[in-house]
Design a protein around this motif. Structure first.
Motif, PDB file in Angstrom:
ATOM      1  N   PHE A   1      -8.155  -0.024   2.948  1.00  0.00           N
ATOM      2  CA  PHE A   1      -6.947  -0.622   3.533  1.00  0.00           C
ATOM      3  C   PHE A   1      -7.235  -1.092   4.955  1.00  0.00           C
ATOM      4  O   PHE A   1      -6.971  -2.244   5.292  1.00  0.00           O
ATOM      5  CB  PHE A   1      -5.802   0.388   3.510  1.00  0.00           C
ATOM      6  CG  PHE A   1      -4.630  -0.022   4.356  1.00  0.00           C
ATOM      7  CD1 PHE A   1      -3.821  -1.069   3.978  1.00  0.00           C
ATOM      8  CD2 PHE A   1      -4.342   0.648   5.543  1.00  0.00           C
ATOM      9  CE1 PHE A   1      -2.737  -1.467   4.769  1.00  0.00           C
ATOM     10  CE2 PHE A   1      -3.274   0.274   6.337  1.00  0.00           C
ATOM     11  CZ  PHE A   1      -2.455  -0.793   5.941  1.00  0.00           C
TER      12      PHE A   1
ATOM     13  N   VAL B   1       0.852  -1.199   0.000  1.00  0.00           N
ATOM     14  CA  VAL B   1       0.000   0.000   0.000  1.00  0.00           C
ATOM     15  C   VAL B   1       0.883   1.242   0.000  1.00  0.00           C
ATOM     16  O   VAL B   1       1.995   1.221   0.513  1.00  0.00           O
ATOM     17  CB  VAL B   1      -0.941   0.034   1.227  1.00  0.00           C
ATOM     18  CG1 VAL B   1      -1.940  -1.096   1.184  1.00  0.00           C
ATOM     19  CG2 VAL B   1      -0.162  -0.001   2.518  1.00  0.00           C
TER      20      VAL B   1
ATOM     21  N   GLY C   1      -8.454  10.991  -0.334  1.00  0.00           N
ATOM     22  CA  GLY C   1      -7.898   9.640  -0.239  1.00  0.00           C
ATOM     23  C   GLY C   1      -8.566   8.768   0.796  1.00  0.00           C
ATOM     24  O   GLY C   1      -8.114   7.650   1.060  1.00  0.00           O
TER      25      GLY C   1
ATOM     26  N   ASP D   1     -11.381   6.980   0.887  1.00  0.00           N
ATOM     27  CA  ASP D   1     -11.906   5.668   0.481  1.00  0.00           C
ATOM     28  C   ASP D   1     -10.803   4.619   0.413  1.00  0.00           C
ATOM     29  O   ASP D   1     -10.988   3.486   0.862  1.00  0.00           O
ATOM     30  CB  ASP D   1     -12.633   5.764  -0.859  1.00  0.00           C
ATOM     31  CG  ASP D   1     -13.962   6.489  -0.757  1.00  0.00           C
ATOM     32  OD1 ASP D   1     -14.477   6.660   0.367  1.00  0.00           O
ATOM     33  OD2 ASP D   1     -14.488   6.894  -1.814  1.00  0.00           O
ATOM     34  N   ASP D   2      -9.653   4.992  -0.113  1.00  0.00           N
ATOM     35  CA  ASP D   2      -8.535   4.046  -0.185  1.00  0.00           C
ATOM     36  C   ASP D   2      -8.029   3.676   1.204  1.00  0.00           C
ATOM     37  O   ASP D   2      -7.715   2.517   1.468  1.00  0.00           O
ATOM     38  CB  ASP D   2      -7.391   4.626  -1.018  1.00  0.00           C
ATOM     39  CG  ASP D   2      -7.739   4.734  -2.493  1.00  0.00           C
ATOM     40  OD1 ASP D   2      -8.661   4.031  -2.957  1.00  0.00           O
ATOM     41  OD2 ASP D   2      -7.083   5.535  -3.188  1.00  0.00           O
ATOM     42  N   ARG D   3      -7.962   4.675   2.090  1.00  0.00           N
ATOM     43  CA  ARG D   3      -7.504   4.383   3.459  1.00  0.00           C
ATOM     44  C   ARG D   3      -8.504   3.506   4.195  1.00  0.00           C
ATOM     45  O   ARG D   3      -8.119   2.589   4.933  1.00  0.00           O
ATOM     46  CB  ARG D   3      -7.231   5.682   4.212  1.00  0.00           C
ATOM     47  CG  ARG D   3      -5.986   6.421   3.701  1.00  0.00           C
ATOM     48  CD  ARG D   3      -5.651   7.635   4.556  1.00  0.00           C
ATOM     49  NE  ARG D   3      -6.671   8.664   4.513  1.00  0.00           N
ATOM     50  CZ  ARG D   3      -6.686   9.697   3.680  1.00  0.00           C
ATOM     51  NH1 ARG D   3      -5.715   9.853   2.797  1.00  0.00           N
ATOM     52  NH2 ARG D   3      -7.649  10.595   3.733  1.00  0.00           N
TER      53      ARG D   3
END
Length: 192
Positions: free
Chosen positions: A186, A13, A179, A181-183
């Motif tokens: 993850f 990531v 950012g 949604d990506d976090r």
């Protein structure tokens, strides 16, 4: 590599690894991987936020290393109150501060575990509020009164209008929130 190790150090990531001292604490306490992933996401946002603040407003004095440690450990009390990994709660806050103190962490660093949820706490200064802000914006959550406290500090110290400080911080927080949604994906890839 264990799930916790993947959460805090895995290279798959685009998030910075947690600092070694935070990793050692999490491993020693048997922290769940979800907690490690959450702390890594908040730490990443805190790194970006504090780097921006230092560059944009060098007159705003804060302890960047302390803020980053705080971001990397603020929820450590959830190793004792694991239900708060998935439901709201505040029992982890004083528990986390005590846990860090028991582990030899200096009070000036351990306090973030206790103050990150209460930015109006009399102990809360700009360092504490930056940890709180990173803990909100990592998932795209905006908190007006918290942001206003940071805006007022920037305006006061930098000698600029409040609206100017607001626009600047707001722009940076919008970029960071993009950012989220990506976090979140993850973090949610790891078990509670």
């Amino acid at each position: 590599m264990t799930p916790l190790e993947r959460a805090v150090r895995g290279a798959s990531v685009p998030l910075p690894e947690l600092p070694p001292e935070a990793v050692r604490l999490l491993v020693a306490l048997g922290a769940p991987a979800r907690l490690g992933a959450h702390l890594r996401a908040v730490y990443a946002v805190a790194r970006d936020l504090t780097g921006w603040l230092e560059a944009a407003y060098p007159a705003v004095v804060f302890d960047r290393e302390a803020v980053l440690f705080g971001a990397a450990t603020h929820d450590i009390g959830k190793v004792l109150h694991r239900a708060e990994l998935s439901v709201p709660g505040t029992r982890h806050e004083p528990a986390g501060e005590r846990l860090l103190l028991e582990r030899g962490v200096p009070p000036r660093l351990a306090r973030f575990a206790g103050t990150h949820g209460s930015w109006h706490d009399p102990r809360a200064g700009v360092d504490d509020r930056l940890v709180s802000l990173a803990d909100k914006i990592w998932k795209g959550h905006r908190v007006e009164d918290l942001e206003q406290l940071v805006v007022e500090r920037i305006a006061d110290v930098a000698g600029i209008a409040v609206w100017e400080a607001f626009v600047s911080l707001d722009d940076r927080l919008q970029e960071l929130a993009a950012g989220a949604d990506d976090r979140l994906a993850f973090q949610n890839a790891f078990p509670v």
